[in-house]
Design a protein around this motif. Structure first.
Motif, PDB file in Angstrom:
ATOM      1  N   HIS A 251       0.839  -1.206   0.000  1.00  0.00           N
ATOM      2  CA  HIS A 251       0.000   0.000   0.000  1.00  0.00           C
ATOM      3  C   HIS A 251       0.874   1.256   0.000  1.00  0.00           C
ATOM      4  N   ASN A 278     -14.694   2.024   6.387  1.00  0.00           N
ATOM      5  CA  ASN A 278     -14.746   1.952   4.928  1.00  0.00           C
ATOM      6  C   ASN A 278     -15.542   3.162   4.469  1.00  0.00           C
ATOM      7  N   THR A 287      -9.834  -4.767  12.237  1.00  0.00           N
ATOM      8  CA  THR A 287      -8.762  -5.254  11.376  1.00  0.00           C
ATOM      9  C   THR A 287      -7.516  -5.694  12.144  1.00  0.00           C
ATOM     10  N   THR A 308     -10.051   5.551   0.588  1.00  0.00           N
ATOM     11  CA  THR A 308     -11.177   4.622   0.732  1.00  0.00           C
ATOM     12  C   THR A 308     -11.389   4.141   2.159  1.00  0.00           C
ATOM     13  N   HIS A 309     -10.329   4.172   2.979  1.00  0.00           N
ATOM     14  CA  HIS A 309     -10.425   3.667   4.348  1.00  0.00           C
ATOM     15  C   HIS A 309      -9.639   4.578   5.285  1.00  0.00           C
ATOM     16  N   GLU A 318      -5.853   4.351   5.677  1.00  0.00           N
ATOM     17  CA  GLU A 318      -5.872   2.888   5.709  1.00  0.00           C
ATOM     18  C   GLU A 318      -6.224   2.264   4.360  1.00  0.00           C
ATOM     19  N   GLY A 319      -6.512   3.094   3.332  1.00  0.00           N
ATOM     20  CA  GLY A 319      -6.845   2.513   2.048  1.00  0.00           C
ATOM     21  C   GLY A 319      -6.905   3.546   0.939  1.00  0.00           C
ATOM     22  N   VAL A 330      -4.735  -1.442   0.727  1.00  0.00           N
ATOM     23  CA  VAL A 330      -5.113  -1.195   2.125  1.00  0.00           C
ATOM     24  C   VAL A 330      -3.884  -1.303   3.005  1.00  0.00           C
ATOM     25  N   GLN A 331      -3.898  -0.550   4.101  1.00  0.00           N
ATOM     26  CA  GLN A 331      -2.766  -0.534   5.022  1.00  0.00           C
ATOM     27  C   GLN A 331      -2.796  -1.731   5.971  1.00  0.00           C
ATOM     28  N   SER A 343     -12.419  -8.067   6.720  1.00  0.00           N
ATOM     29  CA  SER A 343     -12.023  -7.472   5.439  1.00  0.00           C
ATOM     30  C   SER A 343     -11.617  -8.512   4.394  1.00  0.00           C
ATOM     31  N   LEU A 346     -12.066  -8.306   0.422  1.00  0.00           N
ATOM     32  CA  LEU A 346     -11.214  -7.556  -0.502  1.00  0.00           C
ATOM     33  C   LEU A 346     -10.543  -8.472  -1.524  1.00  0.00           C
TER      34      LEU A 346
END
Length: 364
Positions: A251, A278, A287, A308-309, A318-319, A330-331, A343, A346
């Protein structure tokens, strides 16, 4: 036997040695997971680090043959409050101490891990040394040595595979770039029948595209993304050529390839209970996380990246997804291991992205 944990600020913890008798220097970090110590100690992202477990009893269900995230643990050591010498679990094959002895990893038990964790939260991640078992030391001399000892910067090279290898399937072909891959990522792709080719971190974009992949996975890994600028260049060359899905270090490399910057967190995110929003659905996902660096959202302007996150604990990124090309990252760890599987979807999103991209190419 007695062992000391000595930090570069002069703080000394006296405890009991377990595992290897040798000394070890590393960055001291903490993980808040209540279970999953086997996955944590075998996660390549901990290369160069000594992990403090905040849960007080570690080793109580032993070590089994199923839960390893890598064949050779890269962790520099482990710090625990209480070590279970007699584990109880039907899957247990050995004790944590036996594994550490076999792999040459030192550990220390019997110290105040709450005090150590508060210190890290206050001062940030800090260098430390687990002294050799039974050795009496000169604290001032050790601290001086610690201050002069630089942290490693070649962790990715240490934990990446040395040569490509296949993990066959009959579905989508995915090239997985191994920056320090957890086996859980490979498992999730295999569960979806992907035909996976795992390649070293320094594989060129030309070599990757020559495999004819439907998509490329950017794995997790240890260290600072700024230490592997050659990887950033490769990711930049892949964007727009093939669908991308990145996790953790993947990421961060993706963000840097698009022009964003990254920074070091004070004490990182490590645990299995981190809430993430999200932003596209509004839902909260719990997560699994393990990272010491994050993407700087203030540098995203002009990058064609969409957030995104977002982490609910501290608001960090985070995303991300790309506005023009099939790529998202994503992180945190959607493959969990350890941690919740909120999650996991994904990976299905990645499969759908690859299918949609193939259809687009067919009708182009």
């Amino acid at each position: 036997m007695k062992r000391y944990l000595i930090l570069e600020d002069g703080t000394v913890f006296e405890g009991t040695a377990f595992g290897s008798d040798d000394a070890s220097i590393g960055e001291i970090v903490f993980n808040t997971s209540m279970t999953g110590y086997q996955e944590i100690l075998s996660d390549p992202s901990y290369c160069g680090q000594i992990v403090t477990m905040t849960y007080p009893l570690i080793g109580n269900y032993g070590i089994n043959s199923d839960d390893f995230e890598s064949i050779e643990p890269a962790v520099k050591g482990m710090v625990v409050r209480e070590l279970a010498e007699f584990p109880s679990n039907f899957r247990s094959k050995s004790t944590l101490c036996e594994l550490f002895k076999m792999k040459g990893i030192p550990g220390i038990s019997g110290i105040d891990t709450r005090k150590l964790t508060r210190l890290i939260r206050s001062k940030g991640s800090i260098k430390g040394i687990l002294t050799a078992a039974g050795e009496e030391v000169d604290v001032e001399e050790v601290v001086s040595k610690l201050k002069l000892t630089p942290l490693q910067t070649d962790q990715v090279a240490q934990v990446s595979t040395a040569r490509p290898y296949p993990s066959p399937g009959r579905g989508k072909r995915v090239v997985l770039i191994d920056y320090g891959m957890k086996h859980g990522i490979l498992r999730e792709l295999n569960n979806r029948d992907c035909d996976v080719i795992v390649v070293p971190y320094n594989t060129s974009s030309q070599e990757i595209l020559a495999w004819g992949p439907d998509g490329v996975m950017l794995s997790n890994g240890p260290g600072d993304p700024k230490d592997v600028e050659e990887c950033v260049q490769v990711v930049g060359e892949l964007i727009g050529q093939v669908p991308l899905f990145g996790i953790c270090l993947g990421h961060q490399l993706f963000a840097r390839a698009c022009g964003a910057d990254t920074f070091k967190l004070k004490f990182g995110h490590r645990g299995g209970n981190h809430p993430v929003r999200n932003l596209e659905t509004g839902k909260i996902e719990i997560t699994s996380q393990n990272h010491g660096y994050a993407v700087d959202e203030d540098t995203l302007q002009g990058t064609r990246l969409k957030v995104t996150h977002q982490a609910l604990n501290d608001g960090t990124n985070e995303g991300l997804s790309h506005l023009d090309h099939p790529a998202f990252t994503v992180q945190y760890h959607p493959e969990s291991s350890p941690g919740p599987e909120d999650s996991n979807y994904l990976f299905d999103s990645f499969i759908e992205m690859m299918s949609a991209n193939r259809k687009e190419q067919q009708y182009a």
